[in-house]
Scaffold this active site. Structure first.
Site, PDB file in Angstrom:
ATOM      1  CE  LYS A 197      -3.349   2.505   2.764  1.00 44.15           C
ATOM      2  NZ  LYS A 197      -4.269   2.540   3.898  1.00 44.15           N
ATOM      3  CD  GLU A 203       9.047  -6.173   7.377  1.00 38.58           C
ATOM      4  OE1 GLU A 203       8.803  -5.031   6.910  1.00 38.58           O
ATOM      5  OE2 GLU A 203       8.797  -6.491   8.550  1.00 38.58           O
ATOM      6  N   GLY A 254      -4.818  -1.560   4.956  1.00 34.79           N
ATOM      7  CA  GLY A 254      -4.029  -2.705   4.477  1.00 34.79           C
ATOM      8  C   GLY A 254      -4.738  -4.032   4.694  1.00 34.79           C
ATOM      9  NE  ARG A 255      -6.880  -3.515  10.695  1.00 36.75           N
ATOM     10  CZ  ARG A 255      -6.168  -2.402  10.866  1.00 36.75           C
ATOM     11  NH1 ARG A 255      -4.991  -2.281  10.287  1.00 36.75           N
ATOM     12  NH2 ARG A 255      -6.641  -1.404  11.597  1.00 36.75           N
ATOM     13  CD  GLU A 340      -2.280  -4.310  11.265  1.00 34.66           C
ATOM     14  OE1 GLU A 340      -2.888  -4.105  10.202  1.00 34.66           O
ATOM     15  OE2 GLU A 340      -1.073  -4.592  11.297  1.00 34.66           O
ATOM     16  CG  HIS A 371      -5.500 -35.814  16.155  1.00 34.11           C
ATOM     17  ND1 HIS A 371      -5.800 -37.019  16.755  1.00 34.11           N
ATOM     18  CD2 HIS A 371      -6.423 -35.642  15.182  1.00 34.11           C
ATOM     19  CE1 HIS A 371      -6.840 -37.561  16.143  1.00 34.11           C
ATOM     20  NE2 HIS A 371      -7.235 -36.747  15.186  1.00 34.11           N
ATOM     21  CE  LYS A 480       5.663  -0.968  10.260  1.00 36.36           C
ATOM     22  NZ  LYS A 480       4.698  -0.291   9.417  1.00 36.36           N
TER      23      LYS A 480
HETATM   24  O1  LIG Z   1       1.042  -2.727   2.227  1.00 36.97           O
HETATM   25  P1  LIG Z   1       2.115  -2.096   3.047  1.00 36.97           P
HETATM   26  O2  LIG Z   1       2.082  -0.608   3.035  1.00 36.97           O
HETATM   27  O3  LIG Z   1       3.472  -2.622   2.611  1.00 36.97           O
HETATM   28  O4  LIG Z   1       1.895  -2.532   4.549  1.00 36.97           O
HETATM   29  C1  LIG Z   1       1.916  -3.867   4.929  1.00 36.97           C
HETATM   30  C2  LIG Z   1       1.326  -4.053   6.290  1.00 36.97           C
HETATM   31  O5  LIG Z   1       2.053  -3.323   7.248  1.00 36.97           O
HETATM   32  C3  LIG Z   1       1.179  -2.746   8.207  1.00 36.97           C
HETATM   33  O6  LIG Z   1       1.101  -1.394   7.985  1.00 36.97           O
HETATM   34  C4  LIG Z   1       1.661  -3.008   9.608  1.00 36.97           C
HETATM   35  O7  LIG Z   1       3.009  -2.705   9.746  1.00 36.97           O
HETATM   36  C5  LIG Z   1      -0.154  -3.428   7.943  1.00 36.97           C
HETATM   37  O8  LIG Z   1      -1.230  -2.699   8.398  1.00 36.97           O
HETATM   38  C6  LIG Z   1      -0.094  -3.591   6.469  1.00 36.97           C
HETATM   39  O9  LIG Z   1      -1.038  -4.506   5.997  1.00 36.97           O
END
Ligand SMILES: O=P(O)(O)OC[C@H]1O[C@](O)(CO)[C@@H](O)[C@@H]1O
Length: 512
Positions: A197, A203, A254-255, A340, A371, A480
């Site tokens: 987003k 990452e 994002g979610r 979240e 199990h 972060k």
């Molecule tokens: O789509 P982006 O901006 O890379 O964010 C990834 C995820 O990181 C977050 O902002 C949390 O760090 C989530 O809410 C989001 O889904």
């Protein structure tokens, strides 16, 4: 008004103290032949049985009163009007608009037109790539909402995925993950989707850079054909060197983003028609949530049940057991959606809350969980409400399996409730352990869309009653920032200003 100051809350507390704390669902069934009908209902594309829960007509009535007193209906109307209910980020919350048909009756006409323009372009691209047999591997690079939803849905809808393409999901900054995926790939047969987003997530940017480097080093030439970006930050994607972009908007959390361009892997997997069906299923649930009377509104009933369990029974976790192996990633997806969204200690006004919010959500597919940890669900000292998801029709022909699977789901729900009192000692099952049971007739894109939207609105409901902003996530920021501080220290060994434990661990983890 804060929910714990309402008269409904006080009455719920009295009801809990007088009847709720020693409510016995077995006695409730014995006393009411209509209990199953009263506490179960259909909603678009699915059926839900709530009757094995620790609720009676009075608790439901009081919970509905709580919803009214805390302004659930006004909050819902504000979301569907596009008001900035994400107040800490000053944003609207309009993931529901992503699944509205082009002719929907909504005040957000301009945004809806943009949604459909992007959707059409994205689905045309998906169909073109589906028809391009030189592309055999699609690698989605994203994390959190830019990973969990597409990954979960591609797996869940495996029966609808056309053969000929493999889908890979790389999220972790741990290079073992990307390196493992790249090992089996050829650049000329691979499409990378950089899903973010913000297009700033550490990452994803690290993995995207490494994928780009690998592409060039292994002889890949045409970045424009082999990379696409799914993002609200189109400029950053261009700066990264990607021409092909599909955008979305800051009013999609994002979610809540798998319905947007972030859903491209799903569209590539199940095709344009399948993706439209997925959106239509969710839209049907949006309409149910928006228009059904509160007492027959499934997301509302579930969200209120969550409040009842969290704040009056004091249950701190809830478990989900999908009895379908394709729904394996659903618990992980729902963890982000619920925790979240509602894992907050202050209200939307920033003031500390005097009551609990999000439960811990966890789970594994059935029968596997039986199990592993079901022992605790049946005989542990804590009560954990459990949610079953069962699908009536199987799509395989293997004899006997599906009947055994469904029998196990039914038996576990029955055992949790009925228990076994007369065996004594170690063999005693207390019973009266609550569960909710969802039934899908088939696992289709529509059904999955409806189920996920049901969960979104359920989380909205409990969040609204608690008076929190379910649409920000400030709690992810501190880690972060600290990671950025620690990263160079791992190379330099500088531990100045660190606490003793972090310094000690850093010393042990420094490369030798
Ligand atoms: O789509 P982006 O901006 O890379 O964010 C990834 C995820 O990181 C977050 O902002 C949390 O760090 C989530 O809410 C989001 O889904």
């Amino acid at each position: 008004m804060s929910c714990d100051r309402t008269s409904a809350w006080r009455q719920l507390q009295d009801h809990y103290d007088n009847a709720g704390s020693n409510f016995d669902v077995r006695r409730a069934f014995a006393a009411d032949a209509g209990r199953f009908e009263r506490f179960s209902q259909s909603a678009p594309h699915l059926f839900a049985d709530l009757s094995k829960n620790l609720i009676d007509a009075q608790s439901e009535d009081l919970l509905l009163a709580l919803a009214r007193e805390t302004g659930l209906e006004a909050h819902r109307a504000a979301m569907f009007a596009g008001e900035h209910i994400n107040n800490t980020e000053d944003r609207a919350v309009m993931h529901w608009l992503l699944r509205a048909p082009a002719d929907a009756d909504t005040p957000r006409r301009a945004e809806l037109a943009q949604v459909h323009e992007t959707l059409d372009a994205m689905l045309a691209y998906a169909e073109a790539v589906r028809g391009d047999h030189t592309i055999t591997d699609v690698v989605n690079i994203g994390i959190g909402g830019s990973d969990l939803g597409p990954q979960m849905a591609v797996l869940a809808l495996g029966d609808f995925v056309a053969p000929g393409k493999r889908f890979h999901f790389v999220s972790n900054v741990d290079g073992h993950e990307l390196a493992g995926v790249l090992k089996g790939l050829a650049p000329e047969h691979t499409l990378f989707l950089i899903a973010s987003k913000t297009f700033t997530t550490a990452e994803t940017m690290t993995n995207a850079q490494s994928a780009k480097r690998w592409f060039a080093q292994s002889g890949g030439t045409d970045i424009a054909r082999h990379f696409a970006a799914l993002t609200t930050n189109v400029e950053a994607a261009h700066a990264f060197g990607i021409d092909k972009t599909f955008g979305f908007w800051d009013w999609v959390g994002g979610r809540y983003s798998l319905w947007s361009a972030i859903g491209l892997p799903i569209a590539l997997a199940i095709g344009a028609e399948g993706f439209r069906a997925f959106l239509a299923g969710a839209h049907a649930m949006d309409e149910h949530f928006r228009t059904a009377p509160l007492a027959q509104n499934l997301p509302v009933r579930l969200g209120l049940l969550d409040v009842w369990y969290r704040n009056f029974h004091g249950f701190t976790t809830r478990s989900i057991a999908p009895y379908h192996s394709a729904l394996k990633r659903v618990p992980a997806y729902l963890q982000q959606l619920e925790m979240e969204s509602n894992g907050k200690q202050v209200g939307a006004n920033g003031k500390p809350l005097a009551f609990g919010t999000s439960p811990v959500l966890w789970g594994e597919p059935g029968t596997n969980g039986q199990h592993a940890y079901f022992q605790m669900l049946h005989q542990g000292t804590d009560v954990t409400p459990l949610e079953f998801v069962a699908v009536r029709d199987a799509t395989h022909q293997l004899e006997g399996h599906h009947t055994k699977l469904l029998a196990n789901a039914l038996a576990q729900a029955q055992a949790l409730m009925v228990g076994q009192a007369d065996a004594g000692g170690h063999k005693n099952f207390p019973g009266n352990r609550p569960s909710t049971f969802f039934v899908f007739e088939k696992l289709t894109p529509e059904v999955l869309g409806a189920f996920l939207a049901l969960y979104e609105h359920r989380v909205f409901t409990s969040g609204a009653v608690w008076g929190i902003n379910s649409f920000d996530q400030w709690g992810v920021e501190l880690g972060k920032v600290l990671a950025r501080d620690i990263e160079p220290r791992l190379a330099s060994g500088d531990v100045a200003g660190l606490d003793g434990s972090t310094a000690g661990l850093l010393e042990r983890l420094r490369p030798r």
